[in-house]
Design a protein around this motif. Structure first.
Motif, PDB file in Angstrom:
ATOM      1  N   UNK A 140     -72.205  14.640  53.364  1.00  0.00           N
ATOM      2  CA  UNK A 140     -71.009  14.314  54.140  1.00  0.00           C
ATOM      3  C   UNK A 140     -71.192  12.956  54.809  1.00  0.00           C
ATOM      4  N   UNK A 141     -70.260  12.040  54.547  1.00  0.00           N
ATOM      5  CA  UNK A 141     -70.324  10.688  55.097  1.00  0.00           C
ATOM      6  C   UNK A 141     -69.082  10.416  55.937  1.00  0.00           C
ATOM      7  N   UNK A 142     -69.291   9.857  57.118  1.00  0.00           N
ATOM      8  CA  UNK A 142     -68.197   9.412  57.962  1.00  0.00           C
ATOM      9  C   UNK A 142     -67.957   7.925  57.759  1.00  0.00           C
ATOM     10  N   UNK A 143     -66.681   7.532  57.701  1.00  0.00           N
ATOM     11  CA  UNK A 143     -66.315   6.150  57.437  1.00  0.00           C
ATOM     12  C   UNK A 143     -65.506   5.601  58.612  1.00  0.00           C
ATOM     13  N   UNK A 144     -66.011   4.522  59.224  1.00  0.00           N
ATOM     14  CA  UNK A 144     -65.278   3.825  60.285  1.00  0.00           C
ATOM     15  C   UNK A 144     -64.865   2.470  59.721  1.00  0.00           C
ATOM     16  N   UNK A 145     -63.606   2.338  59.310  1.00  0.00           N
ATOM     17  CA  UNK A 145     -63.142   1.123  58.613  1.00  0.00           C
ATOM     18  C   UNK A 145     -62.638   0.064  59.591  1.00  0.00           C
ATOM     19  N   UNK A 146     -63.552  -0.588  60.275  1.00  0.00           N
ATOM     20  CA  UNK A 146     -63.189  -1.500  61.360  1.00  0.00           C
ATOM     21  C   UNK A 146     -63.044  -2.937  60.860  1.00  0.00           C
ATOM     22  N   UNK A 147     -62.219  -3.698  61.581  1.00  0.00           N
ATOM     23  CA  UNK A 147     -62.116  -5.124  61.311  1.00  0.00           C
ATOM     24  C   UNK A 147     -60.810  -5.573  60.692  1.00  0.00           C
ATOM     25  N   UNK A 148     -59.824  -4.692  60.603  1.00  0.00           N
ATOM     26  CA  UNK A 148     -58.548  -5.060  59.973  1.00  0.00           C
ATOM     27  C   UNK A 148     -57.834  -6.187  60.731  1.00  0.00           C
ATOM     28  N   UNK A 149     -57.819  -6.106  62.051  1.00  0.00           N
ATOM     29  CA  UNK A 149     -57.117  -7.118  62.838  1.00  0.00           C
ATOM     30  C   UNK A 149     -57.850  -8.458  62.786  1.00  0.00           C
ATOM     31  N   UNK A 150     -59.182  -8.412  62.902  1.00  0.00           N
ATOM     32  CA  UNK A 150     -59.958  -9.645  62.826  1.00  0.00           C
ATOM     33  C   UNK A 150     -59.807 -10.313  61.460  1.00  0.00           C
ATOM     34  N   UNK A 151     -59.758  -9.487  60.425  1.00  0.00           N
ATOM     35  CA  UNK A 151     -59.579 -10.005  59.067  1.00  0.00           C
ATOM     36  C   UNK A 151     -58.230 -10.703  58.949  1.00  0.00           C
ATOM     37  N   UNK A 152     -57.191 -10.078  59.484  1.00  0.00           N
ATOM     38  CA  UNK A 152     -55.850 -10.662  59.405  1.00  0.00           C
ATOM     39  C   UNK A 152     -55.791 -12.002  60.136  1.00  0.00           C
TER      40      UNK A 152
ATOM     41  N   UNK B 287     -71.337   0.949  67.278  1.00  0.00           N
ATOM     42  CA  UNK B 287     -70.925   2.051  68.143  1.00  0.00           C
ATOM     43  C   UNK B 287     -70.079   3.026  67.339  1.00  0.00           C
ATOM     44  N   UNK B 288     -70.005   4.266  67.845  1.00  0.00           N
ATOM     45  CA  UNK B 288     -69.254   5.315  67.156  1.00  0.00           C
ATOM     46  C   UNK B 288     -67.793   5.378  67.587  1.00  0.00           C
ATOM     47  N   UNK B 289     -67.473   4.820  68.739  1.00  0.00           N
ATOM     48  CA  UNK B 289     -66.085   4.788  69.214  1.00  0.00           C
ATOM     49  C   UNK B 289     -65.436   6.170  69.249  1.00  0.00           C
ATOM     50  N   UNK B 290     -66.203   7.172  69.698  1.00  0.00           N
ATOM     51  CA  UNK B 290     -65.654   8.509  69.848  1.00  0.00           C
ATOM     52  C   UNK B 290     -65.492   9.287  68.559  1.00  0.00           C
ATOM     53  N   UNK B 291     -66.133   8.834  67.490  1.00  0.00           N
ATOM     54  CA  UNK B 291     -65.983   9.457  66.175  1.00  0.00           C
ATOM     55  C   UNK B 291     -66.734  10.789  66.110  1.00  0.00           C
TER      56      UNK B 291
ATOM     57  N   UNK C 215     -74.066  14.297  65.725  1.00  0.00           N
ATOM     58  CA  UNK C 215     -75.211  14.418  66.636  1.00  0.00           C
ATOM     59  C   UNK C 215     -76.529  13.994  65.978  1.00  0.00           C
ATOM     60  N   UNK C 216     -76.677  14.202  64.659  1.00  0.00           N
ATOM     61  CA  UNK C 216     -77.890  13.793  63.956  1.00  0.00           C
ATOM     62  C   UNK C 216     -77.591  12.805  62.826  1.00  0.00           C
ATOM     63  N   UNK C 217     -76.462  12.139  62.878  1.00  0.00           N
ATOM     64  CA  UNK C 217     -76.086  11.216  61.809  1.00  0.00           C
ATOM     65  C   UNK C 217     -76.941   9.950  61.822  1.00  0.00           C
ATOM     66  N   UNK C 218     -77.316   9.496  60.635  1.00  0.00           N
ATOM     67  CA  UNK C 218     -77.868   8.160  60.497  1.00  0.00           C
ATOM     68  C   UNK C 218     -76.687   7.196  60.433  1.00  0.00           C
ATOM     69  N   UNK C 219     -76.809   6.052  61.120  1.00  0.00           N
ATOM     70  CA  UNK C 219     -75.688   5.130  61.247  1.00  0.00           C
ATOM     71  C   UNK C 219     -76.024   3.810  60.564  1.00  0.00           C
ATOM     72  N   UNK C 220     -75.175   3.425  59.625  1.00  0.00           N
ATOM     73  CA  UNK C 220     -75.374   2.199  58.853  1.00  0.00           C
ATOM     74  C   UNK C 220     -74.231   1.239  59.176  1.00  0.00           C
ATOM     75  N   UNK C 221     -74.565   0.012  59.549  1.00  0.00           N
ATOM     76  CA  UNK C 221     -73.568  -0.971  59.935  1.00  0.00           C
ATOM     77  C   UNK C 221     -73.409  -2.026  58.835  1.00  0.00           C
ATOM     78  N   UNK C 222     -72.172  -2.238  58.418  1.00  0.00           N
ATOM     79  CA  UNK C 222     -71.840  -3.289  57.460  1.00  0.00           C
ATOM     80  C   UNK C 222     -71.201  -4.433  58.241  1.00  0.00           C
TER      81      UNK C 222
END
Length: 204
Positions: free
Chosen positions: A7-19, A159-163, A169-176
């Motif tokens: 199970x992978x969680x996806x935080x698709x951030x950066x849309x506004x900065x990209x625009x 950061x998880x931003x409330x995700x 609680x035990x997720x490994x977090x990878x930042x792109x």
């Protein structure tokens, strides 16, 4: 790969900065995040991932200017339509009592998860107008969503931003570092390779 996260969680951030970087209005960036989401879903299925959870938008995001709220709500509606065309079991969770929840998605919201029989089917959870405080105050409304093995966040923010605070609680977090509309399948592949090297003990 020796060890594939279920199970992978996806935080698709950066849309506004990209625009803004493209000379567009901030709200125009959300539509460019739709196709990357579909490509990631297909890549995950090819890798044998059983479940994905996408962060659509949060209760706090609704404090943004009206045109942005309208734009990311529309993007979520379009995303659901796209996911429905894939071999996926879709589950939407979020605060449906708020006017910020898209009326078009009410029929999908907070319904019970169905058993998946087809081996080719991937579960997709979509957080729409989600808030961690709302989740807790409503008796852990996200309780049917299982623990998340890894969270991948685009846009460089650590950061998880409330995700889903309990499931991560035990997720490994990878930042792109790249912004979400610049998604490439290699970024996802690199995240999976990185996960191979993590020491997953779950506290044991």
């Amino acid at each position: 790969m020796k060890r594939v996260p279920k199970h992978i969680g996806i935080i698709p951030d950066g849309n506004r900065r990209w625009a803004e970087g493209k000379g567009l209005k901030k709200e125009e960036g959300y539509a460019y995040g739709l196709e990357p989401g579909l490509r990631l879903l297909r890549a995950a299925k090819d890798c044998g991932i059983q479940e994905l959870t996408y962060y659509g938008f949060t209760v706090d995001n609704c404090k943004r200017p009206k045109e942005q709220v309208t734009a990311f709500s529309k993007a979520c509606i379009e995303a659901v339509k796209m996911i429905e065309q894939e071999n996926a079991e879709l589950h939407i969770i979020g605060n449906t009592d708020s006017h910020c929840f898209p009326a078009e998605l009410l029929s999908y919201a907070n319904r019970r998860r169905q058993p998946v029989c087809d081996e080719g089917t991937i579960r997709v959870n979509f957080l729409v107008n989600y808030g961690w405080e709302w989740d807790m105050k409503n008796g852990w409304a996200s309780g049917e969503i299982p623990r998340i093995d890894m969270v991948i966040r685009w846009g460089g923010m650590c950061r998880l931003s409330g995700f889903l605070p309990i499931q991560t609680v035990y997720s490994d977090i990878y930042i792109v570092k790249e912004l979400w509309p610049d998604f490439q399948e290699k970024q996802f592949a690199d995240a999976l390779q990185w996960y191979q090297k993590q020491d997953v003990t779950l506290g044991g």
